[in-house]
Design an enzyme around this catalytic site. Structure first.
Site, PDB file in Angstrom:
ATOM      1  N   ASP A 184      -5.007  -7.838   5.232  1.00  0.00           N
ATOM      2  CA  ASP A 184      -6.200  -7.177   4.176  1.00  0.00           C
ATOM      3  C   ASP A 184      -6.552  -8.616   3.487  1.00  0.00           C
ATOM      4  O   ASP A 184      -7.765  -8.318   2.976  1.00  0.00           O
ATOM      5  CB  ASP A 184      -5.230  -6.425   3.364  1.00  0.00           C
ATOM      6  CG  ASP A 184      -4.037  -7.250   2.605  1.00  0.00           C
ATOM      7  OD1 ASP A 184      -3.333  -7.884   3.157  1.00  0.00           O
ATOM      8  OD2 ASP A 184      -3.891  -6.816   1.500  1.00  0.00           O
ATOM      9  N   ASP A 228      -2.059  -3.426  -1.201  1.00  0.00           N
ATOM     10  CA  ASP A 228      -0.895  -2.741  -2.035  1.00  0.00           C
ATOM     11  C   ASP A 228      -1.461  -1.984  -3.233  1.00  0.00           C
ATOM     12  O   ASP A 228      -1.067  -0.826  -3.377  1.00  0.00           O
ATOM     13  CB  ASP A 228      -0.148  -3.821  -2.487  1.00  0.00           C
ATOM     14  CG  ASP A 228       0.361  -4.762  -1.355  1.00  0.00           C
ATOM     15  OD1 ASP A 228       0.510  -4.201  -0.222  1.00  0.00           O
ATOM     16  OD2 ASP A 228       0.894  -5.883  -1.800  1.00  0.00           O
ATOM     17  N   GLY A 268       9.484  -6.061  -0.379  1.00  0.00           N
ATOM     18  CA  GLY A 268       8.354  -5.816   0.580  1.00  0.00           C
ATOM     19  C   GLY A 268       7.640  -4.523   0.406  1.00  0.00           C
ATOM     20  O   GLY A 268       7.041  -4.239   1.319  1.00  0.00           O
ATOM     21  N   HIS A 272      -0.598  -8.636   6.964  1.00  0.00           N
ATOM     22  CA  HIS A 272      -1.284  -9.731   6.372  1.00  0.00           C
ATOM     23  C   HIS A 272      -2.497  -9.937   6.842  1.00  0.00           C
ATOM     24  O   HIS A 272      -2.702 -11.071   7.169  1.00  0.00           O
ATOM     25  CB  HIS A 272      -0.124 -11.097   6.643  1.00  0.00           C
ATOM     26  CG  HIS A 272       1.283 -10.816   6.064  1.00  0.00           C
ATOM     27  ND1 HIS A 272       1.436 -10.856   4.785  1.00  0.00           N
ATOM     28  CD2 HIS A 272       2.306 -10.682   6.841  1.00  0.00           C
ATOM     29  CE1 HIS A 272       2.692 -10.841   4.550  1.00  0.00           C
ATOM     30  NE2 HIS A 272       3.361 -10.757   5.827  1.00  0.00           N
TER      31      HIS A 272
END
Length: 241
Positions: A57, A197, A150, A55
């Site tokens: 990026d 991602d 996730g 958490h």
């Protein structure tokens, strides 16, 4: 560097290549059953698992994920019309959709609709190149990234869509461009994505993790995993925590 085009599944998967071959064959057969002809190509984008940098990026800090074998496949064939027809092998859960090449840009983020992620990839790509309409085509999706697990199933979906759309429309963008576009495109459905991602999905390499930096510009450096006997393995599990 452009997204790679491969001819052998062994260039993608290091394990269970025979099972993957059967999966691709089933996808092609199902495509022909639905649309009456074989697909011209299959676009693929994998999910990812994060190793370091959770958490951060979307705050612009570096991260260290790697692509995984579970992925999204989209079989594609141009249909010579102004329609984009999208189906899923899991038709009971994800009903087929049919859009014109003009109205596919409309996305209602208040509606939880599976095809919105396809529309995100389509719209993001076309807005980037400054076009408002493209070639009609038929698409059939098969995904093995667990939804809500996730592991970035939505990013894999959007990235695979972009790869499919650019190929069928004769667009040629670099992997860096595609990753950046995909990160922005997911915001059409309300996902505040920072880009880890999508970069892992587009730029991941077999046998390597990725050190991803966002400033002063997006850069992904492959980090080869060390060789060992037995081979190094990462276990992804739901700890229920």
């Amino acid at each position: 560097m452009a997204a790679p085009i491969v001819k052998r599944l062994s260039d993608i998967y290091s394990l269970n290549v025979d099972a993957q071959s059967q999966r691709y064959a089933h996808l092609a057969a199902k495509f022909a059953e639905i649309y009456g002809a074989k697909p011209e190509f299959v676009a693929r984008a994998p999910g990812r698992v994060n190793i370091i940098g959770e958490h951060i990026d979307y705050c612009g800090f570096p991260v260290f994920p790697m692509a995984i074998a579970p992925d999204t496949l989209i079989a594609v064939r141009a249909n010579g019309t102004d329609r984009v027809r999208v189906a899923n092998v899991n038709v009971e859960k994800y009903p087929a959709r049919d859009f014109s090449t003009a109205d596919i840009f409309a996305i209602d983020s208040t509606v939880h609709e599976w095809s919105n992620y396809f529309k995100c990839g389509y719209r993001g790509l076309f807005e980037h190149v400054g076009r408002t309409e493209g070639a009609g085509f038929d698409a059939l999706l098969d995904g093995t990234v667990p939804a809500g697990g996730g592991l970035s199933s939505s990013a894999a979906f959007v990235c695979a869509t972009q790869l499919a759309v650019q190929r069928v429309n004769g667009i040629d963008l670099s992997q860096t461009e595609l990753a950046s576009i995909a990160a922005g495109a997911e915001r059409y459905v309300g996902v505040n994505s920072g880009g880890m991602d999508q970069t892992a999905s587009i730029m991941g390499q077999q046998g390597s993790a990725l050190f991803i930096e966002f400033h002063p510009e997006l850069r992904a450096t492959p980090v080869k995993l060390p060789e060992s006997t037995p081979a190094l393995a990462f276990i992804i599990s739901n700890t229920l925590v």
